[in-house]
Design an enzyme around this catalytic site. Structure first.
Site, PDB file in Angstrom:
ATOM      1  N   GLU A 160       0.874  -1.182  -0.034  1.00  0.00           N
ATOM      2  CA  GLU A 160      -0.087   0.135   0.030  1.00  0.00           C
ATOM      3  C   GLU A 160       0.866   1.241   0.108  1.00  0.00           C
ATOM      4  O   GLU A 160       1.574   1.564   0.842  1.00  0.00           O
ATOM      5  CB  GLU A 160      -1.023   0.006   1.176  1.00  0.00           C
ATOM      6  N   CYS A 215      -2.220   9.094   2.864  1.00  0.00           N
ATOM      7  CA  CYS A 215      -2.056   8.681   1.703  1.00  0.00           C
ATOM      8  C   CYS A 215      -2.783   8.879   0.567  1.00  0.00           C
ATOM      9  O   CYS A 215      -2.401   8.951  -0.556  1.00  0.00           O
ATOM     10  CB  CYS A 215      -1.343   7.153   1.618  1.00  0.00           C
TER      11      CYS A 215
END
Length: 477
Positions: free
Chosen positions: A226, A260
């Site tokens: 990720e 993010c």
């Protein structure tokens, strides 16, 4: 094997590569006993985790405030609450997810039955980052435990208070052969990556993701990465500008932009750009006051290093650019004002990396094709956002751009739905997790066929006669 604090065995000490490898071996031995695969054990483990978090909620929220300056409410809705939701979803559904599933069998294999058996990988390693140090450690851990694995996790050193809290939780709730927290040290990353695991889950930057993937390749260990990237926020001129401004200002402001999936840059149709930026500025003032640097609910940067990096992106820009709002920082508190920059070019440093701070560059466009061209000039992002009331425009973004996931007429919120997987693509990652998708990530599905011995049709055996060839063509098309 969940346990009370009075039953807790001595915790492992990690002072060498051999210590880490021995711990992995002990966990693999424990996995071999089958205890972690027992459904009752899985449910008890997740229940105990939630109970511990509930009992220590105030301390957990204080640790997040100490690391990042997050208000308790923001920490709850963006971290702790999401962990609770993930646990509850897994507790409700893991029995059904773990059941073997019968699937059809081709006529060519008659008489046979085919069944797929979910089976955990074994000992999973979770490497989590500092920006959401609780959620991004525990949500994948919850999914891995629900799937029947043992879990070793290493939280980020930068978020020291929360990382210490996580390791304490593991020590007080779990047998270290089942779940263990590994503290960071000068050599720990090297030791961990030189150790064989059965699955690795990493959240962080693409640069470190490549290092993790290369290390995993030495053992042919599967990975989920990720990562991040420059997530665009496109605002078409038919958007509800007031709602768009409020939601963009919120999404860029949470955790002071250290998210993010934060909108990394704003692509706004030029005829509404001035109005939208004014509304975003108004929203930030409404949320954090006239001076965000004095706001008790405005988070700070994680470290002096990241403070200076983001301040450098503000100051190092082309001569024609402008600061529409913000631009100031306080090095003593590590706070940076929510900042908007206009007249930014793709060559400006702020467009050369994922910002990971409260800075929003604004770029205008005339047509969607022009906006799409800008998005495609960067590697595939983790998230993409479109504000438009037009179904056609929304669908064009979905159909024509590559990205990990998206919110339509909002930002960041798609990752909060545990019924959908969350993950990147290309430079922004590989694989996904959350809910059933997370269970699947940490599960190997054993495909099995049981072919009865009561009949043995010889169509597959030599010699290959014309009759057999004709029958095969009829059965197999």
């Amino acid at each position: 094997m969940t346990l009370s604090s009075s039953q807790a065995p001595a915790q492992p000490v990690y002072s060498s590569l051999d210590d880490v490898q021995q711990q992995a071996a002990r966990m693999r031995e424990f996995f071999g006993t089958g205890q972690s695969r027992d459904l009752k054990h899985r449910k008890q483990a997740l229940t105990d985790m939630k109970q511990w978090l509930k009992a220590h909620e105030k301390e957990v929220l204080q640790a997040l405030h100490q690391d990042l300056g997050k208000a308790a409410y923001e920490s709850y809705i963006t971290e702790l609450g999401l962990v609770y939701e993930e646990i509850d979803l897994c507790l409700r559904h893991m029995r059904g997810w773990a059941e073997p599933k019968r699937v059809p069998t081709p006529m060519t294999m008659f008489p046979s039955t085919s069944t797929v058996y979910p089976y955990p990988y074994g000992v999973v390693l979770v490497l989590s980052p500092w920006n959401y140090p609780l959620q991004l450690a525990l949500v994948p851990m919850v999914d891995a435990i629900a799937a029947g694995n043992c879990v070793a996790f290493k939280p980020a050193r930068e978020s020291a208070a929360t990382s210490a809290m996580l390791i304490r939780m593991a020590q007080e709730v779990f047998d270290p052969q089942f779940v263990c927290g590994i503290p960071g040290s000068d050599h720990m990353n090297d030791w961990i990556l030189a150790t064989q695991w059965d699955y690795i889950m990493f959240t962080g930057s693409p640069r470190i993701g490549k290092v993790v993937m290369a290390a995993a390749a030495q053992f042919l260990t599967p990975v989920t990465l990720e990562l991040g990237g420059k997530s665009p926020c496109i605002v078409n001129d038919d958007a509800n500008l007031k709602v768009a401004a409020d939601r963009i200002a919120w999404g860029k402001g949470i955790n002071s932009g250290q998210t993010c999936v934060a909108p990394d840059y704003l692509l706004v149709q030029e005829n509404v750009a001035q109005k939208l930026t004014e509304l975003i500025k108004e929203a930030w003032t409404r949320y954090y006051g006239e001076d965000a640097l004095d706001s008790p609910i405005w988070p700070h940067m994680i470290s002096d290093k990241h403070f200076k990096r983001v301040m450098g992106l503000i100051t190092n820009r082309n001569a024609d650019s402008k600061i529409l709002c913000g631009g100031e920082g306080d090095e003593t508190t590590l706070k940076i004002e929510p900042t908007m920059l206009s007249n930014i070019t793709l060559k400006d440093p702020v467009m050369g990396e994922e910002i990971f701070g409260p800075v929003l560059p604004v770029i205008t466009f005339k047509t969607l094709d022009e906006a799409f061209g800008i998005v495609r000039s960067f590697p595939d992002p983790l998230a993409c956002y479109i504000f438009s009331e037009s179904k056609r425009v929304q669908q064009r973004v979905i159909d024509e751009l590559q990205f990990g996931g998206m919110s339509i007429n909002d930002v960041c919120v798609h990752l909060s739905n545990p019924n959908m997987g969350f993950g990147g693509v290309g430079n922004s990652g590989m694989g996904a997790y959350h809910g059933k998708v997370g269970f699947d990530t940490f599960t190997h599905y054993k495909s099995t066929m049981n072919h009865s011995t009561k009949m043995d049709i010889d169509v597959r055996y030599p010699p290959f006669t014309a009759e057999k060839k004709n029958l095969a063509r009829k059965l197999m098309g």
